[in-house]
Design a protein around this motif. Structure first.
Motif, short mmCIF file in Angstrom:
data_model
loop_
_atom_site.label_atom_id
_atom_site.label_comp_id
_atom_site.label_asym_id
_atom_site.label_seq_id
_atom_site.Cartn_x
_atom_site.Cartn_y
_atom_site.Cartn_z
N VAL A 263 61.20 25.44 62.05
CA VAL A 263 62.48 26.04 61.67
C VAL A 263 62.19 27.13 60.64
O VAL A 263 61.07 27.24 60.12
N GLY A 264 63.20 27.92 60.31
CA GLY A 264 63.00 29.06 59.44
C GLY A 264 62.90 28.75 57.96
O GLY A 264 62.55 29.62 57.17
N THR A 265 63.21 27.51 57.56
CA THR A 265 63.25 27.19 56.14
C THR A 265 62.42 25.96 55.76
O THR A 265 62.29 25.67 54.58
N VAL A 266 61.89 25.23 56.74
CA VAL A 266 61.26 23.92 56.58
C VAL A 266 62.32 22.88 56.20
O VAL A 266 62.38 21.79 56.78
N GLU A 267 63.15 23.19 55.25
CA GLU A 267 64.18 22.25 54.80
C GLU A 267 65.47 22.40 55.60
O GLU A 267 65.72 23.43 56.25
N VAL A 268 66.31 21.36 55.54
CA VAL A 268 67.59 21.38 56.23
C VAL A 268 68.44 22.52 55.68
O VAL A 268 68.46 22.78 54.48
N SER A 269 69.12 23.22 56.56
CA SER A 269 69.97 24.34 56.15
C SER A 269 71.26 24.31 56.96
O SER A 269 71.22 24.26 58.19
N PRO A 270 72.43 24.31 56.28
CA PRO A 270 72.58 24.38 54.84
C PRO A 270 72.14 23.09 54.15
O PRO A 270 72.11 22.03 54.76
N SER A 271 71.82 23.22 52.88
CA SER A 271 71.35 22.07 52.11
C SER A 271 72.44 21.01 52.00
O SER A 271 73.62 21.33 51.92
N ARG A 272 72.01 19.76 51.98
CA ARG A 272 72.95 18.66 51.74
C ARG A 272 72.90 18.21 50.29
O ARG A 272 73.52 17.22 49.92
N THR A 273 72.11 18.92 49.46
CA THR A 273 71.96 18.55 48.06
C THR A 273 72.90 19.38 47.21
O THR A 273 72.65 20.57 46.97
N LEU A 274 73.97 18.79 46.78
CA LEU A 274 75.03 19.47 46.05
C LEU A 274 75.70 20.50 46.98
O LEU A 274 75.06 21.11 47.82
N ASN A 289 55.89 22.15 42.23
CA ASN A 289 54.68 21.43 42.61
C ASN A 289 53.54 22.30 43.11
O ASN A 289 52.44 21.79 43.34
N GLY A 290 53.76 23.60 43.32
CA GLY A 290 52.69 24.44 43.80
C GLY A 290 52.24 24.11 45.21
O GLY A 290 51.06 24.29 45.56
N VAL A 291 53.15 23.61 46.04
CA VAL A 291 52.86 23.27 47.44
C VAL A 291 53.41 24.38 48.33
O VAL A 291 54.59 24.75 48.22
N HIS A 292 52.58 24.90 49.21
CA HIS A 292 52.99 26.01 50.06
C HIS A 292 53.90 25.53 51.19
O HIS A 292 53.89 24.36 51.57
N LEU A 293 54.68 26.49 51.73
CA LEU A 293 55.55 26.23 52.87
C LEU A 293 55.11 27.11 54.04
O LEU A 293 54.72 28.26 53.85
N LEU A 294 55.22 26.55 55.24
CA LEU A 294 54.82 27.23 56.47
C LEU A 294 55.99 27.16 57.44
O LEU A 294 56.33 26.07 57.92
N GLU A 295 56.60 28.30 57.73
CA GLU A 295 57.88 28.35 58.45
C GLU A 295 57.73 28.95 59.84
O GLU A 295 56.79 29.68 60.12
N ASN A 296 58.71 28.64 60.70
CA ASN A 296 58.78 29.21 62.06
C ASN A 296 57.55 28.89 62.89
O ASN A 296 57.05 29.73 63.65
N LEU A 297 57.08 27.66 62.79
CA LEU A 297 55.93 27.25 63.60
C LEU A 297 56.33 27.02 65.05
O LEU A 297 57.47 26.67 65.36
N LYS A 298 55.37 27.18 65.93
CA LYS A 298 55.53 26.85 67.35
C LYS A 298 54.85 25.51 67.58
O LYS A 298 53.64 25.42 67.68
N LEU A 299 55.64 24.44 67.69
CA LEU A 299 55.09 23.09 67.66
C LEU A 299 55.26 22.30 68.95
O LEU A 299 54.73 21.18 69.06
#
Length: 333
Positions: A263-274, A289-299
């Motif tokens: 997906v384009g954001t890795v996380e759910v969009s729109p956010s369900r947090t607040l 946390n300094g953890v990288h994100l990898l978006e729009n993968l072909k899986l």
């Protein structure tokens, strides 16, 4: 380990790992069962800084990749089959907001020598750090005016990129990849828009696929959403399923190098947090946390292989000072 226990303490202090309602594994729960919003707010600088590698650290989770983790990852190779996980960069691909990508072929040039050597080139105009299958570097996101390890973004921003933590500093990533197939867990080809992957989903997927997470992993989530890429770009970009805050914190406590998804954001969009939160997991991963994100993968192809673990290999472009890079990652089986 000290790093993980510190992160767990941070999570507790900041309220990042609030519990979600348990989700069932049946199809119904993947098709929009109401979920209660979580409470989350960015932790104060004193809670998140300095990071576990000290105040001078600029590499974040990439510190976890060592010669030993590379050798362990290489031991996962069984058949030598390579599965491409990157999207083709083309004019008709989904793009966020005002991002642009154009490729223009330069006119044919015929050299004057008798062997008639012709030459062709192209000009690429686009946001090469943030298009296609893309890898996010720390300056891409902030909490207020601070990026990873509480570095002031104004201090490192220049007209020609960021003076610190540009994507050219990442280097090659060669590590154990783990694919959590949440769509298969739920018995559907594709999760619905807005479906939040929960800690229970993560636990069930790990048990179903007989795999565990380990430090230095690249943790990828298959939602099936990628089947919309190039077929229904408007729907692909409007919203998407993805991980929620609690699931992200659960995975991050295991010490990964990166998290990624189809997906384009890795996380759910729109956010369900607040009701008004804007991509909180981008802050939790990249800034806190300094953890990288990898978006729009072909899986889809990889998911079809039924391999939960593999080698993930990728190399960001050497874009000096860049906030990210289009990448062409591969899974080696």
């Amino acid at each position: 380990m000290t790093i993980l226990s510190r992160r767990a303490a941070l999570a507790a202090a900041a309220g990042l790992a609030a519990a979600l309602p348990t989700q069932g594994s049946g199809q119904g729960s993947a098709q929009g069962t109401p979920q209660a919003p979580q409470a989350w707010s960015p932790p104060d600088p004193a809670q998140r800084c300095p990071g576990p590698w000290g105040a001078a650290d600029r590499r974040g989770a990439m510190n976890r990749q060592t010669p030993e983790t590379v050798k362990r990852a290489a031991g996962l190779i069984r058949t030598g089959e390579i599965v491409e996980l990157g999207r083709v960069l083309e004019q008709g691909m989904p793009l966020q907001a005002t991002r642009q990508f154009h490729i223009h072929t330069k006119p044919l040039f015929m050299n004057p020598q008798p062997n008639r050597r012709g030459s062709n080139e192209e000009m690429v105009i686009g946001e090469m750090g943030q298009v296609g299958t893309q890898f996010d570097m720390f300056p891409h996101q902030t909490i207020g005016n601070h990026t990873y390890n509480c570095v002031e973004i104004d201090r490192i921003a220049t007209r020609n990129g960021f003076a610190e933590m540009g994507v050219e500093t990442v280097g090659n990533i060669f590590t154990r990849g783990v694919l959590l197939d949440i769509a298969a867990l739920k018995g559907v080809p594709m999760l619905e828009a807005g479906y939040e992957i929960t800690p229970d989903d993560v636990d069930q997927a790990l048990r179903r696929q007989s795999v565990q997470l380990a430090e230095a992993d690249a943790v990828l989530f298959h939602t099936g959403w990628g089947t919309l890429w190039g077929r229904d770009n408007a729907r692909y970009m409007a919203s998407n399923p993805g991980i929620g805050v609690a699931a992200a914190e659960q995975v991050i406590r295991r010490g990964p190098i990166l998290m990624g998804a189809d997906v384009g954001t890795v996380e759910v969009s729109p956010s369900r947090t607040l009701p008004s939160a804007s991509l909180p997991i981008h802050q939790i991963a990249l800034v806190v946390n300094g953890v990288h994100l990898l978006e729009n993968l072909k899986l889809d192809e990889l998911a079809g292989k039924g391999r939960a673990e593999f080698v993930l290999n990728l190399q960001p472009l050497k874009l000096k000072g860049g906030t990210g890079s289009t990448v062409a990652p591969t899974a080696i089986l």
